[in-house]
Motif scaffolding. Structure first.
Motif, PDB file in Angstrom:
ATOM      1  N   PRO A  52      77.685   7.615   3.590  1.00 18.18           N
ATOM      2  CA  PRO A  52      78.737   7.665   2.581  1.00 18.18           C
ATOM      3  C   PRO A  52      78.799   9.001   1.853  1.00 18.18           C
ATOM      4  N   THR A  53      77.648   9.515   1.359  1.00 20.11           N
ATOM      5  CA  THR A  53      77.653  10.779   0.616  1.00 20.11           C
ATOM      6  C   THR A  53      78.171  11.912   1.485  1.00 20.11           C
ATOM      7  N   VAL A  54      77.747  11.911   2.758  1.00 19.65           N
ATOM      8  CA  VAL A  54      78.195  12.968   3.662  1.00 19.65           C
ATOM      9  C   VAL A  54      79.714  12.944   3.775  1.00 19.65           C
ATOM     10  N   LYS A  55      80.256  11.734   3.888  1.00 18.81           N
ATOM     11  CA  LYS A  55      81.709  11.597   4.004  1.00 18.81           C
ATOM     12  C   LYS A  55      82.387  12.192   2.780  1.00 18.81           C
ATOM     13  N   TRP A  56      81.877  11.859   1.563  1.00 20.78           N
ATOM     14  CA  TRP A  56      82.501  12.337   0.332  1.00 20.78           C
ATOM     15  C   TRP A  56      82.426  13.844   0.214  1.00 20.78           C
TER      16      TRP A  56
ATOM     17  N   ALA B  58      85.617  16.252  -0.338  1.00 20.22           N
ATOM     18  CA  ALA B  58      85.661  17.184  -1.465  1.00 20.22           C
ATOM     19  C   ALA B  58      85.868  18.614  -0.964  1.00 20.22           C
ATOM     20  N   ALA B  59      85.151  18.958   0.098  1.00 16.66           N
ATOM     21  CA  ALA B  59      85.251  20.315   0.633  1.00 16.66           C
ATOM     22  C   ALA B  59      86.662  20.593   1.136  1.00 16.66           C
ATOM     23  N   SER B  60      87.278  19.604   1.790  1.00 17.10           N
ATOM     24  CA  SER B  60      88.622  19.847   2.319  1.00 17.10           C
ATOM     25  C   SER B  60      89.623  20.018   1.175  1.00 17.10           C
ATOM     26  N   PHE B  61      89.425  19.295   0.071  1.00 18.04           N
ATOM     27  CA  PHE B  61      90.314  19.456  -1.088  1.00 18.04           C
ATOM     28  C   PHE B  61      90.180  20.851  -1.675  1.00 18.04           C
TER      29      PHE B  61
END
Lengths: 171, 152
Positions: free
Chosen positions: B69-73, B77-80
């Motif tokens: 889950p954290t990796v996904k977030w 965040a990075a793409s934003f």
């Protein structure tokens, strides 16, 4: 699944996996690493483990494949020490060793068998698996397992008898 | 277990036809004290199997609770950050370029500047043509040489 649950799940067979890896890799450290690797891989698959009839058989198959890959890459990267290239003629030392640990000989004989036969001996004679289980783990048919087992046992017998007679003539 | 049974079982054992129960019988026989002398050399074999089964794996397993889950977030965040960063960059650049285009208020000045620019351009073009003139000479000479060599 929580780590504790997982530990309980693998507890009945983690020693078997380790001994199985050790039979192929011989070195204790390498067998420990292999066991860890296989268990971590199982842990990552934990959500799908319920789809398998026997997690133990799955673990054994994974171990077999992992160890064989390990051996293959080792052989590709460095020269193998071939044991038939030299012969130890120091009988005196051998006999001293034998007195200390008579099982060393048996171990050596088994570990000189072809990999597949080693695994079958390990599973049948040490772990007492049924032929159906062995066949499933090694992805072979039962008859082939029996044939390989008989061949392995006979090779060991020949060497044991030879060793026995040799010992008699020398003493 | 009498000797005859043991011998029969051993024979079956080497053929690979003993059952687990029969193999257990053999193991029990060879771990007992009264093994027949002529079978003594099999004692180590069955003894070895028994000791091998006692080896244990006692290293700790590095089991981490899954971190997915954290990796996904972090990815989201990075793409934003990337998206807003590029958007901001382009907007800023556009604003700057529209402010200063180097325009002139006075028509005469503009005319002069245009003339200067055109002159600069034609000067460069002439220089280029001079360079090609040399090539022309070269071409002529080449033709003469090849004609001569063809006649020969």
């Amino acid at each position: 699944m929580k780590p504790l649950e997982f530990e309980n799940l693998i507890a009945p067979f983690k020693d078997k996996v380790f001994r199985f890896a050790k039979r192929l890799l011989v070195s204790t450290e390498e067998a420990e690493d292999a066991t860890q690797e296989v268990m971590v891989r199982l842990w990552h698959k934990k959500e799908t483990l319920t789809n398998y009839n026997s997690v133990e058989a799955l673990a054994m198959t994974m171990t077999k494949n992992f160890c064989l890959d390990q051996l293959k890459s080792k052989r590709a990267s460095n020269l193998q020490l071939v044991h038939s290239n030299y012969r130890d003629n120091q009988v005196g030392i051998d006999q001293q060793l034998e007195a200390k640990d008579s099982w060393n000989w048996v171990e050596k004989m088994i570990n000189e068998l072809p990999e597949q036969q080693r695994l079958i001996i390990q599973m049948r004679d040490v772990e007492e698996f049924e032929f159906t289980e062995i066949a499933a783990i090694l992805e072979m048919n039962e008859t082939a397992v029996r044939v390989a087992l008989s061949r392995a046992r006979k090779t060991i017998r020949e060497q044991l008898v030879a060793k026995h007679n040799y010992g008699l003539t020398n003493s | 277990m009498d000797l005859q049974t043991v011998e029969i079982l051993l024979e079956k054992y080497f053929e690979g036809t003993t059952s687990i129960a029969e193999e257990k019988q053999l193991k029990a026989y060879f771990s007992s004290q009264d093994v027949a002398p002529h079978l003594e050399h099999y004692r180590n074999l069955f003894g070895y199997f028994k000791t091998e089964k006692e080896i244990e794996f006692d290293k700790k397993l590095p089991l981490q609770p899954s971190k997915q889950p954290t990796v996904k977030w972090i990815g989201i965040a990075a793409s934003f950050v990337f998206l807003f960063g590029t958007a901001w960059f382009f907007l800023n650049e556009n604003a700057q370029s529209s402010k200063d285009l180097g325009t002139f208020e006075n028509p005469e000045e503009a005319f002069q500047a245009t003339q200067e620019a055109l002159q600069l351009l034609s000067g460069e073009v002439n220089q280029g043509i001079e360079g090609v003139a040399v090539l022309k000479q070269y071409e002529q000479t080449k033709r003469i040489i090849f004609k001569k060599s063809n006649k020969k």
